[in-house]
Scaffold this active site. Sequence first.
Site, short mmCIF file in Angstrom:
data_model
loop_
_atom_site.label_atom_id
_atom_site.label_comp_id
_atom_site.label_asym_id
_atom_site.label_seq_id
_atom_site.Cartn_x
_atom_site.Cartn_y
_atom_site.Cartn_z
N LYS A 189 -3.81 8.48 0.42
CA LYS A 189 -3.98 7.21 -0.30
C LYS A 189 -3.61 6.06 0.63
CE LYS A 189 -1.56 4.59 -3.16
NZ LYS A 189 -2.11 3.25 -2.80
N GLY A 219 -6.29 3.04 -4.61
CA GLY A 219 -5.77 2.64 -5.91
C GLY A 219 -4.35 2.14 -5.79
N PHE A 220 -3.75 1.85 -6.92
CA PHE A 220 -2.40 1.31 -6.96
C PHE A 220 -1.37 2.43 -7.01
CE2 PHE A 220 -5.14 -1.96 -8.80
CZ PHE A 220 -4.88 -2.98 -7.91
N GLY A 221 -0.17 2.10 -6.54
CA GLY A 221 0.88 3.11 -6.46
C GLY A 221 1.16 3.77 -7.79
N GLU A 223 -0.67 4.04 -10.36
CA GLU A 223 -1.82 4.74 -10.97
C GLU A 223 -2.33 5.91 -10.13
OE1 GLU A 223 -3.62 0.87 -13.37
OE2 GLU A 223 -4.64 1.57 -11.57
N GLY A 225 -0.80 6.61 -6.54
CA GLY A 225 0.23 7.13 -5.64
C GLY A 225 1.18 8.08 -6.36
N GLU A 263 9.27 7.38 6.25
CA GLU A 263 9.63 6.38 7.26
C GLU A 263 9.76 5.06 6.52
OE1 GLU A 263 9.43 3.38 8.98
OE2 GLU A 263 7.60 3.81 10.14
N CYS A 302 7.35 -1.85 11.47
CA CYS A 302 8.60 -1.26 10.97
C CYS A 302 9.72 -1.42 11.99
CB CYS A 302 8.40 0.21 10.65
SG CYS A 302 7.24 0.49 9.33
N GLU A 403 14.64 -6.42 6.51
CA GLU A 403 13.39 -6.51 7.25
C GLU A 403 12.46 -7.47 6.54
OE1 GLU A 403 11.87 -6.98 9.77
OE2 GLU A 403 12.28 -5.00 10.60
#
Lengths: 507, 134
Positions: A189, A219-221, A223, A225, A263, A302, A403
Site C-alpha cells: 500500500k 487507499g487510506f490507512g 480503510e 492500511g 522504521e 527520516c 522531526e
Amino acid sequence: MTIYAAPGTPDAKVTFKPRYEHWIGGEWVKPIKGQYFEDITPVTGKPFAEVARGTAEDIDAALDAAHKAFPAWGKTTPTERAAVLNKIADVIDANLELLAVAETWDNGKPIREPLNADLPLASDHFRYFAAAIRAQDGNHAELDGDMVAYHFHEPLGVVGQIIPWNFPILMATWKLAPALAAGNTIVLKPAEQTPVSILVLIELIGDILPPGVLNIVNGFGIEAGKPLASSPRIRKIAFTGETTTGRLILQYASANIIPSTVELGGKSPNLFFADVADSNDAFYDKAQEGFTLFAFNQGEVCTCPSRALIQSTIYDSFLGDAIERTKKAVQGNPLDTDTQVGAQASNDQLEKILSYIDIGKQEGAKLTLGGSRVDLGGDLTDGYYVEPTIFEGNNSMRLFQEEIFGPVVAVTSFTDYDNAIALANDTLYGLGAGVWSRNGNVAYRAGRDIQAGRVWVNNYHAYPAGAAFGGYKSSGIGRENNKLALDHYQQTKNLLVSYSENALGFF
Amino acid sequence: MIDAAVTIAEESTSRVALADASVELLRKLWDHYGPLMFHQSGGCCDGSSPMCYPAGDFITSDNDVLLGVFDIGDADDPRPIEFWMSREQFAYWSHTHLTVDVVAGRGSGFSVEAPEGVRFLIRSRLMETALPFA
C-alpha cells in the site's frame, strides 16, 4: 539547465491516466466499492488524477492473488528471481526521465533528485538484491560424527508493506527488492499523498513479474492500511512512518504472531567538531554542505540532519558561513533541474512545519534564516513551498526534539566531546547521525558512541544499497539495505539429520 | 473550543483543547466510527500529528500519559474522547499546551479523518504553570 514540461502539457515526458485502479493479480482492477480519491500535486496544489480508494474487500482480493502466486514464485530459483530484478532495474534506467517527472509531480521534490538519486539508487537496489540472493548460501554444522544440522533460507510467504510518501519509488524499492529476491509475494500500500508514481512504474514493469507476485492497493490507512496490517493472511508486515502508527502495526502483528519491521524516523544530530575549521579548504566546504543538507528533499527525510551541534570555539564562524551557504540554495519550480529546494509533499505537511516554526519562536529560539511559506507565483502560487529555515536554541526545545520533516534545522553548540555525545543522544530517536572531524580517532569514537543505526562520518545523506539502515531506540526495529535485509524476509529451516544406523537407546 | 478535563494527578490546568472545527469533525466521525480516542505521534512522515482512532483500537500502556479527556457530547449523551501521549514523549512536550485543529490535507497513518480530505494538526503554546514536568 532544463525545465521539464509539466504533465498535462504537450511535451511532457509522462502522461498520467485520468484514473488509476488497483494492480491485483497482474491486471488493473477497479475498487470493489467503486470509490476514488484525488491525487494532488504539491507543485501546484492542484489534483491531477483519480486513484482507487481501497477497502478491506480490495485488500482481500490482493491477498487472494498473492496467495495464489506464492507457491510457484516461492519455488523459483534464485537465478530466475535475480533475472527478474535485473530486468526491473533495466526498465527503471531506460525510463529515467519519465519516472523522474512522475515522481516530482507526485511528491514535489526537485527533479535533480529523482534523476540523480532516487531512481539510480532504486535500479541499483534491485541489482544489489539480485546479486545478494544468488550469492546467499545456506549453511550446515556437523554436530557430531553422525548428525548434521542443515540451515535453509525459505521465503515467509505473503507479506504486507506500507510505504511512506517522501521517496515513493525508492522507499517501495527498499522493501520490494529484498522481499521479491527472497521469494515472497507482496501486497503493497503506497502512501495516500503519493499513490501514482509507483503505478507509473508498474505500467512499465508489470509484465516482468508473474501475476500476483506484486499487488498494489491504494487507499487510506484506516480503510486499506488497517485491513492489510491486521490481516491473519500475511506472514510479515513492514512499515515506514511515525511512532503511533508503528506501535499500532506492532500491536496488529502481535495479535497474529508475525514479525514486523518498522522504521519510525528520528531527530538526527549532525556534529561539527572544531577541527573542521582548521583550514578553509575543500574539506571545510564539504562540511558546510553537510550542514546545508538539512534542506535536501525539503527536509522530508527520516534521517534529515535537523539538529546541528557545533563546537563552541567555531560556532559563530561556522554557523555564519553555513547561513550564507544555505541562502544560496535555489528554491523554485521542481521541474527545473537547477532547483535545489522544491515543494513540501502535502498541505498538512506545510501547515505542520509552519506550526513548528511558531512554537520555536514561542520557546525563545532565535530565527536566523527563513521561517515563512514561499509564494513562487504563477502556476506555482498554490504549491506547498517553505523557505530553508535555521533556528538557534537549546536541545530541550521541541524544535530539537521532534522531526519536523521540513527544511528546518535547529542549531546549538557543545563544549567538548562528552557534551557533544550527551546532546546527540538526548533524544527519543536513533536513526541517523553525522560526525564531522579531521581527527580520525574523534570521528571513530563519536560514531561508536552515538546511539543511532546509521552514523555518517565526514559525509551525509548517502544511501548505497550495501549499507545497512535502521533505527535504535524509538526509531524502530529491523534493517533495510544490505544483504542483512534478506533476513527480515526469510524463515530459517533447519533439517537435523542423523546418519547413524543405531538406536538412541532411551527406550 | 472545548478544553479537556484535567486527568493528571495534582494538576489543575487543562493541557489540551479542541478547536471548534475539530469538535464539529469529531462529532461527524463519532457518528460513523463510534467512540474515539487520540494518541499523539512522534517521529517521521506524519509524526508529531495527533492520531484519532476508534476507542480501544490503539492499546495504551503504563508508558503512556492521559493528558486529558474531551467531551464532545452533552449532558444526555456524553461523548468522551481521551487524549494520550507516550510518557517518554511527554517528557519533552510537558511545557506546552496543545490545541487540536483541522487543516485540509492528506495525512497518512490510520487516523480516521484522512478520508475526509482533512488532517488533525497540533497547535502549541507555552504553559506558564507547567514548567517543566520531566
